[in-house]
Design a protein around this motif. Sequence first.
Motif, mmCIF file in Angstrom:
data_model
loop_
_atom_site.group_PDB
_atom_site.id
_atom_site.type_symbol
_atom_site.label_atom_id
_atom_site.label_comp_id
_atom_site.label_asym_id
_atom_site.label_seq_id
_atom_site.Cartn_x
_atom_site.Cartn_y
_atom_site.Cartn_z
ATOM 1 N N PHE A 77 0.828 -1.194 0.000
ATOM 2 C CA PHE A 77 0.000 0.000 0.000
ATOM 3 C C PHE A 77 0.869 1.253 0.000
ATOM 4 O O PHE A 77 0.632 2.187 -0.776
ATOM 5 N N GLY A 137 2.188 2.246 -3.247
ATOM 6 C CA GLY A 137 1.211 2.549 -4.291
ATOM 7 C C GLY A 137 0.723 1.332 -5.040
ATOM 8 O O GLY A 137 0.079 1.458 -6.077
ATOM 9 N N GLU A 138 1.015 0.155 -4.516
ATOM 10 C CA GLU A 138 0.576 -1.107 -5.128
ATOM 11 C C GLU A 138 -0.743 -1.525 -4.480
ATOM 12 O O GLU A 138 -0.817 -2.484 -3.718
ATOM 13 N N TRP A 139 -1.819 -0.762 -4.798
ATOM 14 C CA TRP A 139 -3.075 -0.945 -4.092
ATOM 15 C C TRP A 139 -3.737 -2.276 -4.366
ATOM 16 O O TRP A 139 -4.302 -2.884 -3.459
ATOM 17 N N ALA A 161 -1.934 -4.810 -2.307
ATOM 18 C CA ALA A 161 -2.283 -4.673 -0.890
ATOM 19 C C ALA A 161 -3.632 -5.332 -0.627
ATOM 20 O O ALA A 161 -3.802 -6.084 0.348
ATOM 21 N N HIS A 162 -4.593 -5.069 -1.504
ATOM 22 C CA HIS A 162 -5.918 -5.688 -1.384
ATOM 23 C C HIS A 162 -5.790 -7.205 -1.339
ATOM 24 O O HIS A 162 -6.369 -7.873 -0.481
ATOM 25 N N ALA A 206 -8.111 0.438 -0.564
ATOM 26 C CA ALA A 206 -7.158 0.004 -1.590
ATOM 27 C C ALA A 206 -7.856 -0.193 -2.938
ATOM 28 O O ALA A 206 -7.334 0.208 -3.979
ATOM 29 N N LEU A 218 -8.679 3.281 -4.413
ATOM 30 C CA LEU A 218 -7.483 3.923 -4.946
ATOM 31 C C LEU A 218 -7.048 3.262 -6.241
ATOM 32 O O LEU A 218 -6.690 3.939 -7.209
ATOM 33 N N HIS A 219 -7.086 1.945 -6.269
ATOM 34 C CA HIS A 219 -6.733 1.218 -7.488
ATOM 35 C C HIS A 219 -7.646 1.638 -8.632
ATOM 36 O O HIS A 219 -7.179 1.951 -9.726
ATOM 37 N N TRP A 238 -7.111 5.192 -10.145
ATOM 38 C CA TRP A 238 -5.921 5.376 -10.983
ATOM 39 C C TRP A 238 -6.054 4.652 -12.315
ATOM 40 O O TRP A 238 -5.212 4.827 -13.198
#
Length: 75
Positions: free
Chosen positions: A32, A35-37, A40-41, A66, A69-70, A73
């Motif tokens: 997270f 920025g690897e949402w 992370a999820h 997450a 945010l994903h 983007w």
Amino acid sequence: GAGAGRHPARTLASPEESAVTDPEFLEGARLFAAGEWFGAHEAWEGLWLRARGDDRAFLGALILLAAALHGSWLD
């Protein structure tokens, strides 16, 4: 999800255990922060499935964040 099965299933057995000390949580937090949402999820999903009470609600909120945010983007 795709991340299920990466770690042996276990439940948080005692009040001293918390989702935030679990290796899956820590990996998700690292992803997270990078920025690897989506990653992370995925890291948090298996832990969320096994969690109970406040840990489950907390993880669910993080997973939704997450995912949002994903998705934001991708547009």
